[in-house]
Design a protein around this motif. Structure first.
Motif, PDB file in Angstrom:
ATOM      1  N   GLN A   1     -12.044  -2.712  -2.580  1.00 47.02           N
ATOM      2  CA  GLN A   1     -11.791  -3.462  -1.348  1.00 47.02           C
ATOM      3  C   GLN A   1     -10.293  -3.738  -1.199  1.00 47.02           C
ATOM      4  OE1 GLN A   1     -14.211  -6.974  -1.542  1.00 47.02           O
ATOM      5  NE2 GLN A   1     -16.093  -5.803  -1.799  1.00 47.02           N
ATOM      6  N   ALA A   2      -9.660  -4.099  -2.296  1.00 41.85           N
ATOM      7  CA  ALA A   2      -8.220  -4.373  -2.267  1.00 41.85           C
ATOM      8  C   ALA A   2      -7.429  -3.102  -1.967  1.00 41.85           C
ATOM      9  CB  ALA A   2      -7.772  -4.987  -3.587  1.00 41.85           C
ATOM     10  N   PHE A   3      -7.903  -1.968  -2.472  1.00 39.59           N
ATOM     11  CA  PHE A   3      -7.230  -0.692  -2.192  1.00 39.59           C
ATOM     12  C   PHE A   3      -7.181  -0.441  -0.688  1.00 39.59           C
ATOM     13  CE2 PHE A   3      -7.840   3.808  -1.127  1.00 39.59           C
ATOM     14  CZ  PHE A   3      -6.666   4.340  -1.612  1.00 39.59           C
ATOM     15  N   TRP A   4      -8.310  -0.621  -0.017  1.00 40.44           N
ATOM     16  CA  TRP A   4      -8.335  -0.382   1.422  1.00 40.44           C
ATOM     17  C   TRP A   4      -7.511  -1.422   2.168  1.00 40.44           C
ATOM     18  CZ3 TRP A   4      -9.242   4.279   2.472  1.00 40.44           C
ATOM     19  CH2 TRP A   4     -10.162   5.007   1.727  1.00 40.44           C
ATOM     20  N   ARG A   5      -7.546  -2.666   1.706  1.00 37.92           N
ATOM     21  CA  ARG A   5      -6.768  -3.724   2.330  1.00 37.92           C
ATOM     22  C   ARG A   5      -5.274  -3.485   2.135  1.00 37.92           C
ATOM     23  NH1 ARG A   5      -2.736  -6.010   2.056  1.00 37.92           N
ATOM     24  NH2 ARG A   5      -2.928  -6.264  -0.163  1.00 37.92           N
ATOM     25  N   ALA A   6      -4.906  -2.858   1.041  1.00 38.65           N
ATOM     26  CA  ALA A   6      -3.489  -2.619   0.745  1.00 38.65           C
ATOM     27  C   ALA A   6      -2.817  -1.763   1.813  1.00 38.65           C
ATOM     28  CB  ALA A   6      -3.338  -1.963  -0.621  1.00 38.65           C
ATOM     29  N   HIS A   7      -3.613  -1.072   2.590  1.00 34.96           N
ATOM     30  CA  HIS A   7      -3.053  -0.237   3.648  1.00 34.96           C
ATOM     31  C   HIS A   7      -2.776  -1.034   4.927  1.00 34.96           C
ATOM     32  CE1 HIS A   7      -4.637   2.676   0.819  1.00 34.96           C
ATOM     33  NE2 HIS A   7      -3.683   3.445   1.273  1.00 34.96           N
ATOM     34  N   VAL A   8      -3.004  -2.349   4.848  1.00 34.95           N
ATOM     35  CA  VAL A   8      -2.671  -3.248   5.951  1.00 34.95           C
ATOM     36  C   VAL A   8      -1.414  -4.004   5.514  1.00 34.95           C
ATOM     37  CG1 VAL A   8      -3.487  -5.150   7.395  1.00 34.95           C
ATOM     38  CG2 VAL A   8      -5.132  -3.476   6.482  1.00 34.95           C
ATOM     39  N   PRO A   9      -0.252  -3.557   5.939  1.00 33.23           N
ATOM     40  CA  PRO A   9       1.001  -4.050   5.373  1.00 33.23           C
ATOM     41  C   PRO A   9       1.334  -5.505   5.677  1.00 33.23           C
ATOM     42  CG  PRO A   9       1.420  -2.599   7.220  1.00 33.23           C
ATOM     43  CD  PRO A   9      -0.055  -2.539   6.949  1.00 33.23           C
ATOM     44  N   TYR A  10       0.743  -6.105   6.682  1.00 36.09           N
ATOM     45  CA  TYR A  10       1.145  -7.461   7.039  1.00 36.09           C
ATOM     46  C   TYR A  10       0.413  -8.548   6.261  1.00 36.09           C
ATOM     47  CZ  TYR A  10      -3.011  -7.095   9.962  1.00 36.09           C
ATOM     48  OH  TYR A  10      -4.282  -6.892  10.410  1.00 36.09           O
TER      49      TYR A  10
ATOM     50  N   GLN B   1     -17.972  -6.140 -10.947  1.00 46.13           N
ATOM     51  CA  GLN B   1     -17.444  -6.918  -9.825  1.00 46.13           C
ATOM     52  C   GLN B   1     -15.991  -6.560  -9.562  1.00 46.13           C
ATOM     53  OE1 GLN B   1     -17.899 -11.082 -10.656  1.00 46.13           O
ATOM     54  NE2 GLN B   1     -20.134 -10.992 -10.639  1.00 46.13           N
ATOM     55  N   ASN B   2     -15.208  -6.446 -10.616  1.00 47.98           N
ATOM     56  CA  ASN B   2     -13.792  -6.126 -10.431  1.00 47.98           C
ATOM     57  C   ASN B   2     -13.595  -4.707  -9.921  1.00 47.98           C
ATOM     58  OD1 ASN B   2     -12.562  -8.515 -10.792  1.00 47.98           O
ATOM     59  ND2 ASN B   2     -11.367  -7.919 -12.556  1.00 47.98           N
ATOM     60  N   TYR B   3     -14.456  -3.792 -10.333  1.00 49.67           N
ATOM     61  CA  TYR B   3     -14.362  -2.420  -9.823  1.00 49.67           C
ATOM     62  C   TYR B   3     -14.578  -2.419  -8.314  1.00 49.67           C
ATOM     63  CZ  TYR B   3     -15.347   2.508  -9.098  1.00 49.67           C
ATOM     64  OH  TYR B   3     -15.325   3.797  -8.634  1.00 49.67           O
ATOM     65  N   SER B   4     -15.608  -3.129  -7.870  1.00 46.06           N
ATOM     66  CA  SER B   4     -15.910  -3.213  -6.444  1.00 46.06           C
ATOM     67  C   SER B   4     -14.779  -3.911  -5.678  1.00 46.06           C
ATOM     68  CB  SER B   4     -17.226  -3.967  -6.246  1.00 46.06           C
ATOM     69  OG  SER B   4     -17.478  -4.165  -4.883  1.00 46.06           O
ATOM     70  N   THR B   5     -14.305  -5.016  -6.209  1.00 48.30           N
ATOM     71  CA  THR B   5     -13.226  -5.769  -5.566  1.00 48.30           C
ATOM     72  C   THR B   5     -11.946  -4.954  -5.529  1.00 48.30           C
ATOM     73  OG1 THR B   5     -14.212  -7.827  -6.329  1.00 48.30           O
ATOM     74  CG2 THR B   5     -11.933  -7.930  -5.614  1.00 48.30           C
TER      75      THR B   5
ATOM     76  N   ALA C   1      -8.661  -1.214 -19.460  1.00 48.04           N
ATOM     77  CA  ALA C   1      -8.239  -0.267 -18.426  1.00 48.04           C
ATOM     78  C   ALA C   1      -9.422   0.409 -17.751  1.00 48.04           C
ATOM     79  CB  ALA C   1      -7.313   0.783 -19.025  1.00 48.04           C
ATOM     80  N   THR C   2     -10.435   0.749 -18.527  1.00 50.02           N
ATOM     81  CA  THR C   2     -11.572   1.481 -17.974  1.00 50.02           C
ATOM     82  C   THR C   2     -12.802   0.606 -17.769  1.00 50.02           C
ATOM     83  OG1 THR C   2     -12.412   2.112 -20.161  1.00 50.02           O
ATOM     84  CG2 THR C   2     -10.826   3.613 -19.095  1.00 50.02           C
ATOM     85  N   GLY C   3     -12.818  -0.578 -18.363  1.00 50.91           N
ATOM     86  CA  GLY C   3     -14.000  -1.430 -18.291  1.00 50.91           C
ATOM     87  C   GLY C   3     -15.110  -0.951 -19.200  1.00 50.91           C
ATOM     88  N   GLU C   4     -14.791  -0.065 -20.108  1.00 53.55           N
ATOM     89  CA  GLU C   4     -15.796   0.498 -21.015  1.00 53.55           C
ATOM     90  C   GLU C   4     -16.092  -0.478 -22.150  1.00 53.55           C
ATOM     91  OE1 GLU C   4     -16.440   4.378 -23.899  1.00 53.55           O
ATOM     92  OE2 GLU C   4     -14.715   4.300 -22.568  1.00 53.55           O
ATOM     93  N   ILE C   5     -17.376  -0.592 -22.457  1.00 51.91           N
ATOM     94  CA  ILE C   5     -17.848  -1.407 -23.582  1.00 51.91           C
ATOM     95  C   ILE C   5     -18.691  -0.482 -24.442  1.00 51.91           C
ATOM     96  CG2 ILE C   5     -19.156  -3.425 -24.290  1.00 51.91           C
ATOM     97  CD1 ILE C   5     -18.736  -4.494 -21.386  1.00 51.91           C
TER      98      ILE C   5
END
Length: 112
Positions: free
Chosen positions: A54-63, A47-51, A14-18
């Motif tokens: 990006q997906a969070f901002w893209r999620a605001h594009v509904p189409y 990498q997944n944190y960064s991606t 969940a947190t990516g903590e090691i």
């Protein structure tokens, strides 16, 4: 020179903590890894944190549907790499849990 001895680490998905401290926070998997393997695993989480952002901002594009979204595809591929590495480095309990999820190709489970 990088230390190539394996040490015990505890990984939170969940947190990516090691962490090397079992009681520092909640964790999902116990693994045995070298410094190099931990650096690689941390890179995957980064990498997944960064991606994810990006997906969070893209999620605001509904189409744009999920299955046509490159950021989601990249996130999924990296998440699979994380599970593959944890499977390879994990104890039997970690391996059993990942097998139960059914997310790895069958050949990864036989290449131990």
């Amino acid at each position: 020179m990088v230390d190539e001895r394996k040490k015990t680490y505890y990984v939170s998905m969940a947190t990516g903590e090691i962490s090397q401290l079992k009681t520092a926070s909640s964790w999902d998997f116990e693994i045995q890894a070298t410094d190099r393997e931990i650096a690689e695993l941390r890179e995957y989480f980064d990498q997944n944190y960064s991606t994810d952002w990006q997906a969070f901002w893209r999620a605001h594009v509904p189409y744009v549907q999920y299955h046509y979204d490159r950021e989601n595809d990249a996130y999924d591929r990296t998440l699979t790499k994380i599970y593959e590495q944890i499977y390879r480095l994990g104890n039997e309990e970690a391996k059993a849990h990942i097998r139960s999820l059914g997310i790895l190709p069958a050949e990864n489970e036989t290449n131990e």
